[in-house]
Design an enzyme around this catalytic site. Structure first.
Site, short mmCIF file in Angstrom:
data_model
loop_
_atom_site.label_atom_id
_atom_site.label_comp_id
_atom_site.label_asym_id
_atom_site.label_seq_id
_atom_site.Cartn_x
_atom_site.Cartn_y
_atom_site.Cartn_z
N LYS A 66 0.82 -1.22 0.00
CA LYS A 66 0.00 0.00 0.00
C LYS A 66 0.85 1.27 0.00
O LYS A 66 0.44 2.29 -0.56
CB LYS A 66 -0.97 0.00 1.18
N ASP A 103 -10.49 1.84 1.99
CA ASP A 103 -10.66 1.08 3.23
C ASP A 103 -11.54 1.83 4.24
O ASP A 103 -12.41 1.24 4.89
CB ASP A 103 -9.30 0.79 3.88
P1 NDP Z 1 -0.06 -3.13 10.66
O1 NDP Z 1 0.98 -4.19 10.63
O2 NDP Z 1 0.16 -1.83 9.96
O3 NDP Z 1 -0.39 -2.76 12.20
C1 NDP Z 1 -0.60 -3.79 13.13
C2 NDP Z 1 -1.12 -3.20 14.45
O4 NDP Z 1 -1.47 -4.28 15.30
C3 NDP Z 1 -0.09 -2.35 15.20
O5 NDP Z 1 -0.76 -1.30 15.84
C4 NDP Z 1 0.47 -3.36 16.22
O6 NDP Z 1 0.96 -2.75 17.39
C5 NDP Z 1 -0.77 -4.14 16.55
N1 NDP Z 1 -0.52 -5.50 17.08
C6 NDP Z 1 0.03 -6.54 16.42
N2 NDP Z 1 0.06 -7.64 17.21
C7 NDP Z 1 -0.50 -7.27 18.40
C8 NDP Z 1 -0.76 -7.96 19.62
N3 NDP Z 1 -0.47 -9.25 19.78
N4 NDP Z 1 -1.35 -7.27 20.63
C9 NDP Z 1 -1.68 -5.97 20.47
N5 NDP Z 1 -1.45 -5.27 19.34
C10 NDP Z 1 -0.86 -5.90 18.31
O7 NDP Z 1 -1.42 -3.85 10.14
P2 NDP Z 1 -2.67 -3.16 9.43
O8 NDP Z 1 -2.97 -1.92 10.17
O9 NDP Z 1 -2.44 -3.10 7.98
O10 NDP Z 1 -3.83 -4.27 9.66
C11 NDP Z 1 -4.41 -4.50 10.92
C12 NDP Z 1 -5.55 -5.52 10.79
O11 NDP Z 1 -6.63 -5.00 10.02
C13 NDP Z 1 -5.15 -6.83 10.11
O12 NDP Z 1 -5.72 -7.89 10.86
C14 NDP Z 1 -5.78 -6.74 8.74
O13 NDP Z 1 -6.08 -8.01 8.22
C15 NDP Z 1 -7.04 -5.95 9.06
N6 NDP Z 1 -7.59 -5.25 7.88
C16 NDP Z 1 -8.84 -5.60 7.44
C17 NDP Z 1 -9.41 -4.98 6.34
C18 NDP Z 1 -10.76 -5.40 5.87
O14 NDP Z 1 -11.15 -5.01 4.76
N7 NDP Z 1 -11.53 -6.14 6.64
C19 NDP Z 1 -8.70 -3.90 5.62
C20 NDP Z 1 -7.39 -3.57 6.18
C21 NDP Z 1 -6.87 -4.24 7.27
P3 NDP Z 1 2.48 -2.18 17.49
O15 NDP Z 1 2.46 -0.84 16.82
O16 NDP Z 1 2.76 -2.10 18.94
O17 NDP Z 1 3.36 -3.18 16.77
#
Ligand code: NDP
Length: 270
Positions: A66, A103
């Protein structure tokens, strides 16, 4: 001639986008061909150029491209600029490459389809990654009263909140500092993918509060199960996926598909 579209990602085998867009095309009578392309992680731009050379008109872009799509686009929509990401590319009649993101509007449309009370709502957004950044402005535009971003890495939540500080009441904090009640709690972390639950306090939800997990699966996610135990209503992200696809389809074809039949169909196929 059939216009070519695709979804680019890595990996991409799991993508439901070809299924969704084929159904939209059939429903609307639009002659499009939509495939899934696994681009090399190191060279998204080359994969895009090869696609265009073979007649590609537009594409969806998913993890991890993206930001690359954002950099490649010659003209960015205001919402893509704010989101810092592009999930929809299209070649304009002027030959320029346009980048947009659908999104955020996908999430808001899905929440509206579930009659979520957005106007005046107190919203908690869990996570500070790309998905969170993309939905903040559309949620504020939909009229939410306040938006708290909570993240495992607190500095990222604070930085994200600061980015939108001039657009509404947005604050950032860690999970420990979250103080409810909230009308809507959105899980935009990727914790559900690993079956994890962010460490959240009890008493987070207002009466008739709604929990929304951007992830979706055949069974409720661990976050949605936890929310149900707290008395909240719960919705997963399948509808968001379908609605963001419908918005991309509209951008490419200027035809808006009916998403209701797709919701039922994809739910059965999960
Ligand atoms: P990113 O990798 O950019 O961000 C991940 C986030 O999750 C960060 O804030 C991270 O925290 C946090 N995180 C990861 N593991 C944990 C954990 N075990 N406990 C707490 N926090 C955690 O991912 P995206 O933002 O791109 O995507 C996030 C979710 O949204 C995904 O599951 C994706 O599949 C879903 N999604 C769904 C869409 C849909 O159309 N339904 C569209 C876009 C996304 P930290 O900063 O501390 O690492």
């Amino acid at each position: 001639m059939t216009d070519r579209y695709a979804v680019f990602g890595h990996p991409i085998g799991h993508s439901k986008s070809p299924r969704i867009h084929a159904a939209f095309a059939e429903q609307t009578g639009e002659a499009i061909d939509y495939t899934a392309i696994e681009a090399p992680v190191a060279d998204f731009a080359a994969a895009w150029r090869a696609f265009v050379a073979a007649g590609g008109r537009g594409a969806n872009v998913t993890v991890p491209f993206k930001q690359e799509a954002f950099a490649l686009a010659e003209v960015l929509s205001p919402r893509a600029r704010l989101a810092g990401a592009v999930n929809t590319l299209m070649l304009g009649r002027d030959g320029k490459l346009y980048g947009d993101t659908t999104d955020g509007v996908g999430l808001v449309r899905d929440l509206e389809a579930h009659a979520a009370p957005l106007v005046g709502a107190r919203v908690l957004l869990l996570g500070a990654g790309g998905a969170s950044r993309g939905v903040i402005e559309p949620l504020l535009e939909a009229g939410v009263a306040s938006l708290t971003v909570a993240n495992r890495t607190v500095a990222k939540a604070e930085a994200l909140a600061a980015l939108f500080a001039d657009k509404g009441e947005v604050s950032g904090c860690g999970f420990d500092d979250v103080a409810g009640p909230f009308d809507l709690v959105i899980n935009a972390t990727s914790a559900s993918l690993a079956g994890d639950l962010p460490p959240l306090p009890a008493g987070l939800f207002a009466a008739e509060g709604l929990a929304y997990d951007m992830m979706y699966a055949a069974e409720p996610t661990v976050f949605l199960r936890w929310a149900a135990e707290q008395g909240a209503l719960s919705v997963d992200g399948l509808g968001m996926l379908i609605e963001q696809a419908a918005e991309s389809f509209w951008l490419w074809r200027q035809v808006r598909p009916d998403t209701v039949p797709l919701r039922e169909l994809l739910r059965r196929e999960l």
